[in-house]
Design a protein around this motif. Sequence first.
Motif, short mmCIF file in Angstrom:
data_model
loop_
_atom_site.label_atom_id
_atom_site.label_comp_id
_atom_site.label_asym_id
_atom_site.label_seq_id
_atom_site.Cartn_x
_atom_site.Cartn_y
_atom_site.Cartn_z
N GLN A 109 0.83 -1.20 0.00
CA GLN A 109 0.00 0.00 0.00
C GLN A 109 0.86 1.25 0.00
N ILE A 110 1.94 1.24 0.78
CA ILE A 110 2.86 2.39 0.80
C ILE A 110 3.55 2.53 -0.54
N ASN A 111 3.99 1.41 -1.10
CA ASN A 111 4.71 1.43 -2.37
C ASN A 111 3.86 2.00 -3.50
N ASP A 112 2.57 1.68 -3.51
CA ASP A 112 1.68 2.19 -4.56
C ASP A 112 1.52 3.70 -4.51
N GLY A 113 1.74 4.29 -3.34
CA GLY A 113 1.55 5.74 -3.21
C GLY A 113 2.83 6.55 -3.19
N LEU A 114 3.95 5.94 -3.59
CA LEU A 114 5.23 6.64 -3.57
C LEU A 114 5.72 6.96 -4.98
N ASP A 115 6.27 8.14 -5.14
CA ASP A 115 6.89 8.55 -6.40
C ASP A 115 7.89 9.65 -6.08
N ALA A 116 8.81 9.87 -7.00
CA ALA A 116 9.83 10.89 -6.75
C ALA A 116 10.27 11.52 -8.06
N GLU A 117 10.75 12.74 -7.97
CA GLU A 117 11.37 13.42 -9.09
C GLU A 117 12.55 14.24 -8.57
N ARG A 118 13.44 14.63 -9.47
CA ARG A 118 14.63 15.36 -9.06
C ARG A 118 14.85 16.60 -9.91
N LYS A 119 15.46 17.60 -9.31
CA LYS A 119 15.97 18.77 -10.00
C LYS A 119 17.35 19.04 -9.43
N HIS A 120 18.36 18.78 -10.24
CA HIS A 120 19.74 18.82 -9.77
C HIS A 120 19.91 17.80 -8.64
N ARG A 121 20.29 18.23 -7.43
CA ARG A 121 20.40 17.29 -6.32
C ARG A 121 19.23 17.41 -5.36
N MET A 122 18.17 18.11 -5.77
CA MET A 122 16.96 18.22 -4.97
C MET A 122 16.02 17.07 -5.32
N ILE A 123 15.57 16.36 -4.30
CA ILE A 123 14.63 15.25 -4.47
C ILE A 123 13.27 15.69 -3.94
N TYR A 124 12.23 15.46 -4.75
CA TYR A 124 10.86 15.71 -4.34
C TYR A 124 10.16 14.36 -4.18
N LEU A 125 9.83 14.02 -2.94
CA LEU A 125 9.17 12.76 -2.65
C LEU A 125 7.67 12.99 -2.59
N HIS A 126 6.92 12.36 -3.50
CA HIS A 126 5.47 12.51 -3.56
C HIS A 126 4.82 11.30 -2.89
N VAL A 127 3.93 11.58 -1.95
CA VAL A 127 3.27 10.51 -1.19
C VAL A 127 1.77 10.67 -1.33
N SER A 128 1.09 9.55 -1.55
CA SER A 128 -0.37 9.50 -1.60
C SER A 128 -0.83 8.43 -0.62
N ALA A 129 -1.84 8.76 0.21
CA ALA A 129 -2.34 7.82 1.21
C ALA A 129 -3.83 8.07 1.43
N ASP A 130 -4.45 7.16 2.19
CA ASP A 130 -5.89 7.24 2.40
C ASP A 130 -6.29 8.27 3.45
N THR A 131 -5.35 8.70 4.28
CA THR A 131 -5.62 9.76 5.26
C THR A 131 -4.50 10.78 5.22
N ALA A 132 -4.81 11.99 5.68
CA ALA A 132 -3.81 13.06 5.70
C ALA A 132 -2.68 12.73 6.67
N THR A 133 -3.02 12.12 7.81
CA THR A 133 -2.00 11.77 8.80
C THR A 133 -1.03 10.73 8.26
N ASN A 134 -1.58 9.68 7.63
CA ASN A 134 -0.71 8.64 7.07
C ASN A 134 0.20 9.18 5.98
N ALA A 135 -0.32 10.09 5.16
CA ALA A 135 0.49 10.65 4.09
C ALA A 135 1.70 11.39 4.65
N ARG A 136 1.48 12.20 5.68
CA ARG A 136 2.62 12.94 6.24
C ARG A 136 3.60 12.03 6.95
N LEU A 137 3.10 11.03 7.68
CA LEU A 137 3.99 10.11 8.39
C LEU A 137 4.81 9.26 7.41
N ILE A 138 4.21 8.87 6.30
CA ILE A 138 4.97 8.12 5.29
C ILE A 138 6.07 8.99 4.70
#
Length: 243
Positions: A109-138
């Motif tokens: 379930q966590i793996n299905d909601g994870l994605d990432a992109e980069r700009k130079h050495r900056m990493i943007y981790l995108h998280v999707s979850a069923d609740t707002a709390t779980n999304a931030r904790l992930i």
Amino acid sequence: MELRHYLGIVRRSWPLVVALPALVGLLTLALAFLLPQHYVITAAMLVTQRPIGGEGPRSILPDQNNWNSWAASEYVVDDILQLVQTRQYADDIAQWLQSEHHIRLDGKQINDGLDAERKHRMIYLHVSADTATNARLIAEGGIAMLQQKGLEYWKREDTTTLEVSPLDLPERARPAKGLAGIAVDLVLRTLLALILAVGLAFLRHYLDQSIHQRGEVEALGLEVLGIIPLDGVRHPQPERRRI
């Protein structure tokens, strides 16, 4: 062919032209409010490989060591985009959530909601979850795994470590689709359904071999001698004058 002829084609199929967009619009609204809501959050962090021997603040490092560190960081950041999508990374986050916050989530379930992109050495981790709390904790767990394990994922932990610097993590995740998103989705789907309905109306007219208008007979080079009115249609009678 005149514009009124096209309007006549659409008018003859008006139940289809009205019903299909209305049905699509109702289904879009129903799905938007009845399906489970998802929440998304994006964490921004800088990821670099620490120079060899750079543990202490007073270490004097040669320029070549620093250059190699920056060059190696490029490879590491490129790999993180694929690392984030692996099941191992998601399982590590699940274990972190259970140990730190006593929350049990499935790794898939966590793996299905994870994605990432980069700009130079900056990493943007995108998280999707069923609740707002779980999304931030992930998202917190994703950052923690890179900080704690670092180069263990590459089996290079005996050489040096990663420097993971979180720069932006919102306090609360936002709904994946707000009211504005639902409205845009509704308009686009309804418009596409209307275009499809009009297209089906013209297809129906093309396949229909019957004659509906006087102009269709005249277009064949024939002369119209008379018209039989529809049953039940009353036509005005000519006025009679008294002499």
